[in-house]
Design an enzyme around this catalytic site. Structure first.
Site, PDB file in Angstrom:
ATOM      1  N   SER A  62       0.767  -1.143   0.182  1.00  0.00           N
ATOM      2  CA  SER A  62      -0.059  -0.048  -0.053  1.00  0.00           C
ATOM      3  C   SER A  62       0.816   1.144   0.039  1.00  0.00           C
ATOM      4  O   SER A  62       2.156   1.171   0.335  1.00  0.00           O
ATOM      5  CB  SER A  62      -0.652  -0.043   1.197  1.00  0.00           C
ATOM      6  OG  SER A  62      -1.545   1.331   1.670  1.00  0.00           O
ATOM      7  N   TYR A  78      -1.821  -0.501  10.247  1.00  0.00           N
ATOM      8  CA  TYR A  78      -1.983  -0.827   8.790  1.00  0.00           C
ATOM      9  C   TYR A  78      -0.626  -0.689   8.025  1.00  0.00           C
ATOM     10  O   TYR A  78      -0.045  -1.347   7.304  1.00  0.00           O
ATOM     11  CB  TYR A  78      -3.260  -0.581   7.946  1.00  0.00           C
ATOM     12  CG  TYR A  78      -3.213  -0.892   6.348  1.00  0.00           C
ATOM     13  CD1 TYR A  78      -4.091  -2.213   6.229  1.00  0.00           C
ATOM     14  CD2 TYR A  78      -3.016   0.007   5.467  1.00  0.00           C
ATOM     15  CE1 TYR A  78      -4.195  -2.374   4.765  1.00  0.00           C
ATOM     16  CE2 TYR A  78      -3.274  -0.600   4.279  1.00  0.00           C
ATOM     17  CZ  TYR A  78      -3.908  -1.493   3.992  1.00  0.00           C
ATOM     18  OH  TYR A  78      -3.990  -1.945   2.536  1.00  0.00           O
TER      19      TYR A  78
END
Lengths: 227, 322
Positions: free
Chosen positions: A137, A150
């Site tokens: 990501s 995350y």
């Protein structure tokens, strides 16, 4: 490529990768927690697809899933670690995240998947070929507020894969940032996002398969998607 | 010999090297394994993964355990009575005797007994599935190990299909790093799949019959590598059984071949195995490589030098005369 294993296959990108690969004639094992969506995918993807119901956060379940996988496929050419969790939503400042919540995010994103990597990539090393992909990501690179667990987990995988690549010259280890996609996970993180600006998982899955044709080990890729 | 009671890294693994034509034995390190081989040698591993082959069972009012003998779908299992793995198998209470048609509860599912073996009344055939074994089973445990072993701990680094009911332990420390070092030296490393079975059951009649027939598969590419090899090195007794069976019959099937001092090996030139002592079936197989007297001397040497045995123990590399 003849065979692939994909985690987090029920929805979103995982589902799209599974369908793209079975459309290319690849035999696919999909790993996900039991759900109506997983059952639906079994019907949609057809006979090349095998579902294994298991929780990626559980290392022992991943060892058992690897055994099921090899029983179904014989060997594995491609492993895609797509399963992921944001941690508690709505997203919140990192000091509001407990140690237990952080550990659970790492269990789903890093440590549980590593149990599966161990079992699959070891056999790849003996065969002298194979590819392991972890979905990354831009949060792994940029410090976005409220994305602590995350982004830390994704950054951790990016580096873990660079080390795995350095240690295992005959197996490809890459991570791929797919960009912002129209998925349930994105909606949970940014409910106000305009979905028209987001990439479709099916487009991203096709671009990922194209990338695998030439990707080099130890590299973190930012996926380019043609409209 | 002292047992290694828990999994250990390859770093501390010792290697005892014995040549059939030489009284001297060599004390080495497992990490130096490649130095014993030359370009053109072919190392063959067993890539069978270890099943969680032990399941809880309940029959005739008694709770016990069953252990798979081979493939779940074939259904042959050995029944164990009450008690736990913390007791040596020979000290475990016998299970109730069963006859064809009796129903055994396996992980809370009723399963009928389809067949009872002539070898032992504890060896019976049930209809099981791989899925239920993978969900409800756990690895066969060892009484000398101080805690319960996880499934991940009884796998070789390169395990694929779940065919073995106990770990093909000779390859447990053959890491990808070592495989790479062997290949850099010009040694080919290839695989067979062999359903290595139970090592001991505590039932004298059954143990005398071990190893029972086991399924094996030698890929054509592996067979081609073996037939073109300078020397063939089997990693584990199960690989010897698979390759020597393939030499005498089809490349894949079920083998009842037993290998001992009298066996004339036709394919395998060297065996990498654990530490085995007189009385074990593995020791009998070793005697096909090196004569019994020389083997016994090697075992005495290993005892004096503090080598460890059992599943997580040190390694022996035996070269036979050609």
């Amino acid at each position: 490529m003849q065979t692939a294993v994909i985690t987090g296959v029920s929805r979103g990108l995982g589902r799209a990768i599974a369908l793209t690969l079975t459309n290319h004639g690849v035999r696919v094992v999909g790993i996900a927690r039991p759900s109506v969506e997983l059952d639906g995918l079994v019907g949609e993807a057809g006979p090349l697809f095998t579902a294994i119901a298991a929780d990626v956060a559980d290392p022992d379940a991943m060892v058992r899933a690897a055994a099921s996988t090899f029983a179904a496929l014989g060997h594995v050419d491609l492993l895609v670690h797509n399963a992921s969790t944001l941690g508690p939503v709505p997203l919140r400042p990192t000091l509001d995240i407990t140690a237990q919540q952080l550990a659970q995010v790492f269990a789903v994103n890093v440590t549980g998947p590593h149990a599966l990597t161990r079992r699959i990539a070891g056999a790849m090393a003996l065969r002298g070929q194979g590819t392991v992909v972890a979905i990354s990501s831009d949060a792994a690179v940029n410090a976005y507020e409220e994305w602590g667990p995350y982004s830390a987990a994704k950054a951790s995988n990016d580096h873990l894969y660079r080390v795995l690549a350095a240690e295992n010259p005959t197996v490809r280890f890459i991570t791929v940032d797919p960009g912002e996609m129209d998925t349930a996970m994105h909606a949970a993180a940014i409910p106000e996002a305009d979905v028209h600006t987001l990439r479709k998982p099916s487009q991203v899955a096709k671009a990922l398969v194209t990338l695998l044709g030439h990707a080099e080990t130890g590299v973190r890729y930012e996926l380019e998607v043609s409209p | 010999m002292t047992a290694a009671v828990l999994p250990r890294p390859s770093l501390v693994q010792r290697l005892l090297v014995v040549h059939a034509g030489d009284d001297a034995v060599f004390d080495g390190k497992f990490l130096d394994l490649p130095q014993w081989f030359e370009p053109g040698d072919v190392l063959v591993v067993n890539d069978a993964a270890t099943l969680p082959a032990s399941l809880p069972m309940h029959v005739h009012g008694v709770s016990g355990e069953l252990r798979l003998v081979g493939a779940p779908e074939e259904g042959w299992v050995v029944l164990f009575g009450p008690g736990s793995w913390r007791e040596a198998t020979e000290d475990r209470a016998a299970p109730p005797s069963v006859v064809v048609g009796d129903v055994v509860q396996v992980a809370n599912r009723p399963v009928p007994v389809l067949e009872v073996s002539d070898i032992s009344p504890r060896l019976v055939r049930l209809a099981l599935t791989l899925d239920e074994v993978l969900v409800h089973g756990r690895p066969v445990q060892y009484s000398y190990v101080p805690r319960s072993l996880q499934l991940d701990e009884v796998q070789t680094p390169y395990a694929t299909r779940p065919w073995a009911t106990e770990m093909p332990s000779a390859g447990r420390v053959l890491t990808p790093h070592l495989v790479h070092a062997l290949r850099e030296r010009g040694v080919r490393v290839v695989s067979v799949t062999h359903g290595a079975g139970l090592s001991a059951t505590g039932d004298a009649g059954l143990d005398a019959a071990l190893p029972l027939p086991e399924r094996y598969e030698v890929p054509q590419a592996t067979w081609d590598a073996v037939t073109g090899a300078k020397r063939v090195v089997a990693v584990g007794t199960s690989v010897v059984r698979a390759l020597e069976s393939a030499a005498r019959g089809p490349l894949a099937g079920v083998t009842a071949l037993k290998i001992g001092p009298q066996t004339k090996l036709s394919v395998v030139d060297a065996l990498l195995s654990g530490m085995h002592e007189p009385g074990e079936s593995h020791f009998q197989m070793m005697a096909a490589f090196v004569d019994l007297e020389r083997l016994r001397r090697a075992v005495r040497h290993a005892e004096q030098e503090g080598y460890c045995n059992h599943e997580f123990g040190d390694s022996t590399l035996l070269f036979r005369d050609r």
